[in-house]
Design a protein around this motif. Structure first.
Motif, PDB file in Angstrom:
ATOM      1  N   VAL A 129     -30.774  72.570  32.218  1.00  0.00           N
ATOM      2  CA  VAL A 129     -30.535  73.499  33.323  1.00  0.00           C
ATOM      3  C   VAL A 129     -29.210  74.212  33.154  1.00  0.00           C
ATOM      4  O   VAL A 129     -29.092  75.423  33.396  1.00  0.00           O
ATOM      5  N   LEU A 130     -28.178  73.492  32.708  1.00  0.00           N
ATOM      6  CA  LEU A 130     -26.827  74.030  32.643  1.00  0.00           C
ATOM      7  C   LEU A 130     -26.613  74.942  31.438  1.00  0.00           C
ATOM      8  O   LEU A 130     -25.726  75.794  31.464  1.00  0.00           O
ATOM      9  N   ALA A 131     -27.396  74.788  30.387  1.00  0.00           N
ATOM     10  CA  ALA A 131     -27.179  75.565  29.162  1.00  0.00           C
ATOM     11  C   ALA A 131     -28.520  75.964  28.563  1.00  0.00           C
ATOM     12  O   ALA A 131     -29.563  75.422  28.914  1.00  0.00           O
ATOM     13  N   ASP A 132     -28.468  76.933  27.647  1.00  0.00           N
ATOM     14  CA  ASP A 132     -29.645  77.409  26.945  1.00  0.00           C
ATOM     15  C   ASP A 132     -29.655  76.841  25.527  1.00  0.00           C
ATOM     16  O   ASP A 132     -28.595  76.729  24.885  1.00  0.00           O
ATOM     17  N   VAL A 133     -30.855  76.483  25.039  1.00  0.00           N
ATOM     18  CA  VAL A 133     -30.974  75.969  23.671  1.00  0.00           C
ATOM     19  C   VAL A 133     -30.808  77.142  22.711  1.00  0.00           C
ATOM     20  O   VAL A 133     -31.533  78.131  22.787  1.00  0.00           O
ATOM     21  N   GLU A 134     -29.859  77.002  21.795  1.00  0.00           N
ATOM     22  CA  GLU A 134     -29.601  78.059  20.822  1.00  0.00           C
ATOM     23  C   GLU A 134     -30.272  77.776  19.490  1.00  0.00           C
ATOM     24  O   GLU A 134     -30.784  78.689  18.834  1.00  0.00           O
ATOM     25  N   LEU A 167     -25.947  76.149  39.482  1.00  0.00           N
ATOM     26  CA  LEU A 167     -25.463  76.290  40.860  1.00  0.00           C
ATOM     27  C   LEU A 167     -26.617  76.540  41.820  1.00  0.00           C
ATOM     28  O   LEU A 167     -26.630  76.038  42.944  1.00  0.00           O
ATOM     29  N   ASP A 168     -27.625  77.322  41.380  1.00  0.00           N
ATOM     30  CA  ASP A 168     -28.806  77.552  42.204  1.00  0.00           C
ATOM     31  C   ASP A 168     -29.560  76.253  42.470  1.00  0.00           C
ATOM     32  O   ASP A 168     -30.256  76.119  43.482  1.00  0.00           O
ATOM     33  N   ALA A 169     -29.457  75.300  41.530  1.00  0.00           N
ATOM     34  CA  ALA A 169     -30.144  74.024  41.679  1.00  0.00           C
ATOM     35  C   ALA A 169     -29.392  73.072  42.597  1.00  0.00           C
ATOM     36  O   ALA A 169     -29.806  71.925  42.754  1.00  0.00           O
ATOM     37  N   GLY A 170     -28.299  73.522  43.217  1.00  0.00           N
ATOM     38  CA  GLY A 170     -27.605  72.689  44.198  1.00  0.00           C
ATOM     39  C   GLY A 170     -26.364  72.012  43.687  1.00  0.00           C
ATOM     40  O   GLY A 170     -25.738  71.233  44.422  1.00  0.00           O
ATOM     41  N   ARG A 171     -25.979  72.247  42.454  1.00  0.00           N
ATOM     42  CA  ARG A 171     -24.771  71.639  41.910  1.00  0.00           C
ATOM     43  C   ARG A 171     -23.550  72.480  42.285  1.00  0.00           C
ATOM     44  O   ARG A 171     -23.618  73.708  42.320  1.00  0.00           O
ATOM     45  N   SER A 172     -22.452  71.812  42.523  1.00  0.00           N
ATOM     46  CA  SER A 172     -21.199  72.512  42.793  1.00  0.00           C
ATOM     47  C   SER A 172     -20.381  72.578  41.513  1.00  0.00           C
ATOM     48  O   SER A 172     -20.699  71.915  40.518  1.00  0.00           O
TER      49      SER A 172
END
Length: 886
Positions: free
Chosen positions: A617-622, A641-646
């Motif tokens: 969720v936090l990063a894209d696979v390169e 952040l959209d997933a509710g993480r601060s």
């Protein structure tokens, strides 16, 4: 005592031959031909009738190996009945072939076991339907290339012409055509006299015979044949069968062939050769790496379809565009992408959701599958692949209606696929450990074990290649190639082309087994061996152990023993064993990554499930490979952040799971995106945008890219839009803003990373290749019922009333109601067994042997020998009763 010593003991029909078998032999027949037991026949006469039906015989012939089929083809052109010596001569020729002599008893035993041949060695009879299918005719030349006999070919000739041929051939004249034809056949079958006759033939006439001797035996001549043809016609070496058509009689062809029915007999199966040998440890390690890649690929595929995959075509399946997009996402060719999609579908991890706007998505079983250990996840995929009849290799081809076959669509089932997969893996298991096969030798072995298109499929006009002009020169390569394409036949049972279905299935199996990790570097792995229940590997210098009917054959005649047919419970046990062998070879999941200053993170191996999910969720696979590289971008951070993480949550997560300090650029990126995240709020008006800073709203209104959103100001801090909230969110994000969605109460909506799932779905059922092989319990019950029914149909009985003592077997007894009641009551008192006719409620008539226990209230209760249980029968449904003879 053999039938030759006691002719009275020789069976007069297939039914009588089956009555002479024991239960073990009947069980072997029903196991090799399971269609005979569906439904269970009432008696052995019905079993014999069913064994002689065209569909059943064709199915049995198509499952014979090449040498056994050649033996059946030789019996079809032999006399009826034939002796074992005659069959051996047709197979081994006049000079004899030790390999044929050694293998023929086993082939004949197989034909007898499958009820295709019956009778003793002195009276071998091929089942009539098999003879009709394999015997030569003008419309369908025999696979042996032999034509009709002299008697058959000369059936329409005038007696005068026959006498002319006999006289020209140097034979004494006879008083009738039958004896004349017998004399001519005797001439052709006699080696010395035939050699003397051919020694007188012109060399051009011998060349004509050389073109016809191995078939097809038919040729075309003009109304005025050339001298070389006239010489052959005058002596009956060629006989006219129709205007302009001649044939080489079977007796003459066999003499020219030195007695052989086939140009080449193949008593020994081709050996599967090893193309390369690798250390077993290397094979297992390579296969384990492929297995890990397979798990990662399936997981990546379904993760890509988390929110609902491609739409289902109206006719079913994936569109070409969606398959291409999936192939790009998985970074594989389209045929390989079709394989992974079909594999996930076969394993029950993927299905359509069944909604009005039908789409493909993962099933609830996928979530359960993700929680299992890696070895068990692989075993589920491999087991589903083994049993699946859907073949992704045909995706992109055309069906019978010229429609393109699509992945996940209809028309992909090939019922032979599971059997071919098991057999290919069994042949790999028969090689020394770590040996990779030569693919061409493996395909040759499969074609020997199951020759394709061995019998003709129907009537019709002669093939354009079934005849050739007798006067033309010897055919060249083009003619031979054309003859090989004759529909419905292949010479001596060979494939008409290299790419028959079983060969294609075998090629696909080798490729798919490597991708799935069942094999490594082409050799069968230890966990692949366990998956099919194969025995322990043998070494190159070890000899194969005797197995089954081939025990009496030399070692080089034996086939690689197939692994046992596993029941569902045994297959589950084998899959568990394979998973245990594979598990230690797979890399252990890691709980850390390596953060780098260029806004990337390197995972040096597979990650634990929670870490992998959060990082996805936090990063894209390169990039993927031995290590996976993730890249952090403003969009990926906003997704978290959209997933509710601060922002604090993200900093703490990275610090806890990184073996390197969190780089300053990454910390700045997170803080910068978090500071702007949620500054704009989007809700439903159709939709609206609100912001406390009216300067930002002014900037949005002034941006030309916002023209398509239909924005207008409602208040200094509120804009309304014609588009829905989701489209408005995407539009603003494309313009470089970081809006957040809000509820009707003004609270920020958290977009959880939950995935869309279909309702519970079952995996697709394989399409069976005919009835399943019955288990031992069913076989025992069926044989008991057939034996009891045969006893009822063949039991001798006393005549009733005016009935003749020798009435036809199987005819129901007919007695009056009073006689029926009196006979049954007497049988109760004397404990006798009687024979009754019975008509059930559906009107089906049957005959039964019963021992009455009591007769009362219009019913008779008796022990039914046919059903092997106590039953009650209404008296009004009994047609009659008869006492059994002593």
């Amino acid at each position: 005592m053999s039938t030759e010593e006691n002719p009275a003991a020789a069976p007069r029909s297939l039914a009588e031959a089956l009555r002479g078998r024991d239960d073990v032999s009947l069980a072997a027949l029903l196991r090799s031909r399971p269609d005979l037991i569906t439904p269970v026949p009432t008696d052995l006469t019905q079993l014999a009738t069913r064994a002689g039906t065209r569909a059943s015989v064709v199915r049995a012939l198509e499952r014979l190996d090449r040498f056994t089929l050649q033996a059946a083809q030789a019996l079809a052109v032999a006399s009826d009945p034939a002796t074992y010596g005659e069959l051996l001569g047709l197979m081994a020729g006049d000079d004899g072939d030790p390999a044929v002599s050694a293998a023929l008893p086993h082939a004949l035993g197989t034909l007898r076991e499958q009820a295709l041949v019956w009778g003793g060695d002195d009276r071998l009879r091929l089942v009539r339907t098999a003879r009709e299918l394999l015997a030569p005719s003008p419309q369908h030349p025999s696979p042996t290339g032999l034509g009709p006999t002299v008697r058959e070919a000369a059936a329409g000739m005038s007696p005068g012409r026959i006498q002319e041929i006999v006289a020209t051939a140097g034979l004494p004249s006879t008083h009738d055509s039958v004896s004349a034809l017998e004399a001519l056949a005797g001439l052709f079958s006699d080696p010395e006299r035939m050699s003397a006759l051919l020694d007188q033939a012109p060399s051009e006439s011998v060349e004509v015979l050389e073109r016809l001797v191995w078939g097809p035996p038919y040729g075309q001549v003009t109304a005025d044949p050339a001298p070389r043809l006239r010489w052959l016609l005058d002596r009956g070496v060629l006989l006219p069968t129709a205007p302009g058509t001649v044939v080489l009689p079977r007796e003459a062809a066999l003499r020219l062939r030195a007695g052989r029915a086939h140009r080449t007999t193949e008593p020994v199966p081709p050996q599967v050769e090893a193309a390369a040998a690798h250390p077993p440890q290397i094979v297992d390690a390579t296969a384990a790496g492929q297995a890990y890649t397979a798990l990662a690929t399936v997981e990546e595929l379904l993760k890509d379809w988390h929110e609902g995959g491609p739409a289902v075509l109206r006719a079913g399946g994936l569109s070409v565009r969606d398959l291409k997009r999936t192939a790009v996402a998985l970074d594989v060719p389209e045929p390989v992408a079709a394989f992974w999609v079909e594999l996930a579908y076969a394993a029950g991890l993927l299905a359509s959701d069944g909604e009005a706007d039908e789409r493909y998505a993962a099933t609830p079983a996928y979530d359960e599958w993700l929680e299992r250990p890696a070895g068990e996840r692989w075993a589920r995929l491999a087991t589903a692949w083994l049993a699946a009849t859907r073949t992704p290799g045909v995706v992109g081809e055309r069906d019978a209606k010229d429609r393109t076959l699509s992945a996940l669509g209809p028309g992909l089932d090939r019922s032979a696929a599971p059997e071919v997969r098991h057999r290919v893996l069994a042949l790999l298991a028969g090689l020394p450990e770590g040996a990779a096969p030569n693919s061409e030798s493996l395909l040759a072995r499969l074609r020997w074990e199951r020759p394709p298109r061995v019998v003709r499929t129907g009537g019709g006009a002669p093939s354009p290649y079934a005849r050739r002009t007798a006067a033309q020169p010897a055919e060249g390569a083009r003619g031979a190639a054309a003859r090989a394409e004759t529909p419905g036949y292949a010479e001596d049972g060979r494939a008409g082309g290299e790419d028959d279905l079983r060969s294609r299935l075998a090629r696909w199996t080798l490729a798919e087994a490597e991708m799935l990790g069942v094999t490594g570097r082409g050799a069968l792995s230890s966990h692949g061996r366990a998956l099919i229940g194969a025995p322990a590997p043998r070494h190159a210098e070890a000899e194969a152990e005797p197995t089954g009917p081939g025990d009496k054959l030399p070692v080089h005649h034996r086939q690689v023993p197939a692994p046992p047919v596993l029941s569902p419970a045994e297959q589950a046990t084998a899959a568990a064993a394979a998973a245990r062998l594979l598990e230690p070879l797979l890399p252990e999941p890691l709980d850390h990554v390596l953060l780098q200053a260029d806004l990337t993170a390197v995972a040096p191996g597979p990650l634990e499930r929670p870490l992998a999910d959060m990082l996805g969720v936090l990063a894209d696979v390169e990039s993927k490979g031995g290590a996976t590289v993730y890249r952090f971008t403003p969009g990926s951070v906003r997704r978290a952040l959209d997933a509710g993480r601060s922002a604090a949550d993200l900093h703490a997560f990275l610090a806890a799971h990184s073996r390197t300090p969190v780089p300053q650029p990454l910390a700045y990126l997170i803080d910068d995106v978090a500071r702007r995240h949620g500054h704009l709020r989007v809700g439903a008006a159709s939709s609206y945008v609100r912001c406390d800073d009216d300067a930002v709203l002014n900037e949005i209104l002034a941006d030309k890219r916002a023209a398509g959103l239909g924005l207008r100001r409602l208040a200094p801090t509120v804009l309304a839009a014609r588009t829905d909230p989701a489209a408005l969110l995407e539009g603003l994000r494309a313009m470089g803003f970081a809006p957040a969605a809000e509820s009707a109460e003004g609270d920020v909506l958290i977009a959880r990373a939950d995935a869309y799932r279909t309702p519970p779905r079952t995996p697709p059922e394989p399409v069976p290749d005919g009835p399943p092989v019955p288990d031992d319990t069913l076989l025992a019950a069926a044989i008991r019922a057939v034996r009891a029914g045969d006893l009822a149909s063949t039991a001798p009985r006393k005549p009733v009333g005016g009935e003749a003592a020798g009435s036809a077997p199987g005819e129901l007894p007919r007695t009056s109601a009073a006689d029926t009641l009196a006979t049954l009551q007497a049988a109760v008192l004397t404990n006798d067994t009687v024979w009754i006719g019975y008509v059930n409620a559906e009107g089906a008539a049957s005959q039964r042997v019963i021992a009455p226990i009591r007769v009362e209230g219009g019913f008779v209760t008796a022990y039914d020998h046919t059903a092997d249980e106590v039953r009650t029968y209404p008296l009004h449904r009994i047609t009659g009763v008869a006492e059994l003879a002593d």
